[in-house]
Motif scaffolding. Structure first.
Motif, PDB file in Angstrom:
ATOM      1  N   ILE A  66       0.836  -1.209   0.000  1.00 48.89           N
ATOM      2  CA  ILE A  66       0.000   0.000   0.000  1.00 48.89           C
ATOM      3  C   ILE A  66       0.867   1.254   0.000  1.00 48.89           C
ATOM      4  O   ILE A  66       0.553   2.227  -0.676  1.00 48.89           O
ATOM      5  N   TRP A  69       1.726   2.205  -3.425  1.00 53.27           N
ATOM      6  CA  TRP A  69       0.611   2.550  -4.313  1.00 53.27           C
ATOM      7  C   TRP A  69       0.604   4.031  -4.647  1.00 53.27           C
ATOM      8  O   TRP A  69       1.051   4.872  -3.862  1.00 53.27           O
ATOM      9  N   ARG A  70       0.012   4.332  -5.783  1.00 56.74           N
ATOM     10  CA  ARG A  70      -0.263   5.722  -6.134  1.00 56.74           C
ATOM     11  C   ARG A  70      -1.333   6.265  -5.195  1.00 56.74           C
ATOM     12  O   ARG A  70      -2.165   5.524  -4.674  1.00 56.74           O
ATOM     13  N   ARG A  71      -1.300   7.563  -4.987  1.00 54.56           N
ATOM     14  CA  ARG A  71      -2.247   8.220  -4.081  1.00 54.56           C
ATOM     15  C   ARG A  71      -3.698   7.943  -4.470  1.00 54.56           C
ATOM     16  O   ARG A  71      -4.540   7.655  -3.619  1.00 54.56           O
ATOM     17  N   ASP A  72      -4.026   7.999  -5.764  1.00 59.04           N
ATOM     18  CA  ASP A  72      -5.416   7.790  -6.189  1.00 59.04           C
ATOM     19  C   ASP A  72      -5.885   6.364  -5.892  1.00 59.04           C
ATOM     20  O   ASP A  72      -7.061   6.139  -5.643  1.00 59.04           O
ATOM     21  N   TRP A  73      -4.989   5.390  -5.881  1.00 62.03           N
ATOM     22  CA  TRP A  73      -5.369   4.025  -5.516  1.00 62.03           C
ATOM     23  C   TRP A  73      -5.716   3.958  -4.026  1.00 62.03           C
ATOM     24  O   TRP A  73      -6.653   3.264  -3.631  1.00 62.03           O
ATOM     25  N   LYS A  74      -4.948   4.657  -3.194  1.00 59.22           N
ATOM     26  CA  LYS A  74      -5.231   4.682  -1.753  1.00 59.22           C
ATOM     27  C   LYS A  74      -6.581   5.360  -1.491  1.00 59.22           C
ATOM     28  O   LYS A  74      -7.374   4.890  -0.680  1.00 59.22           O
ATOM     29  N   ALA A  76      -9.084   5.486  -3.537  1.00 55.03           N
ATOM     30  CA  ALA A  76     -10.126   4.546  -3.981  1.00 55.03           C
ATOM     31  C   ALA A  76     -10.357   3.449  -2.937  1.00 55.03           C
ATOM     32  O   ALA A  76     -11.500   3.068  -2.671  1.00 55.03           O
ATOM     33  N   LEU A  77      -9.282   2.942  -2.327  1.00 58.39           N
ATOM     34  CA  LEU A  77      -9.402   1.909  -1.291  1.00 58.39           C
ATOM     35  C   LEU A  77     -10.218   2.434  -0.109  1.00 58.39           C
ATOM     36  O   LEU A  77     -11.125   1.759   0.377  1.00 58.39           O
ATOM     37  N   GLN A  80     -13.983   3.133  -1.100  1.00 55.73           N
ATOM     38  CA  GLN A  80     -14.763   1.915  -1.327  1.00 55.73           C
ATOM     39  C   GLN A  80     -15.464   1.451  -0.049  1.00 55.73           C
ATOM     40  O   GLN A  80     -16.627   1.065  -0.079  1.00 55.73           O
TER      41      GLN A  80
END
Length: 94
Positions: A66, A69-74, A76-77, A80
């Protein structure tokens, strides 16, 4: 013993901090009281996401993944499972 991987935030889509601990309640409190330099500097006090692991190695791998990860993936997590970015400290158990 339980291991937790968690993300804290200053506000929705604000500054983020990803960490891992065995005692999530105590760790969140340490962040809130300013015992951690990064979270104190950026006013990161809101627990917005966490996941429980039964194995130290699994939690370590997940935290490291994590953090890469890119900021936008975090974001999104978090969104969600917590779309309004509420503090979820009350959901900590075990």
């Amino acid at each position: 013993m339980a291991h937790f991987v968690y993300i804290m935030a200053s506000r929705p889509c604000g500054a983020l901090y990803t960490g891992r601990t065995q005692d999530l309640g105590a760790r969140v409190e340490a962040h809130r009281t300013g015992m951690c330099v990064h979270t104190a500097k950026y006013n990161i006090r809101r627990l917005v996401w966490f996941e429980r692991h039964d194995c130290y190695e699994t939690s370590l791998r997940r935290e490291r993944a994590i953090k890469r990860w890119r900021r936008d993936w975090k974001i999104a997590l978090i969104t969600q499972s917590n779309p309004n970015w509420h503090d979820i400290t009350s959901q900590i158990s075990g």
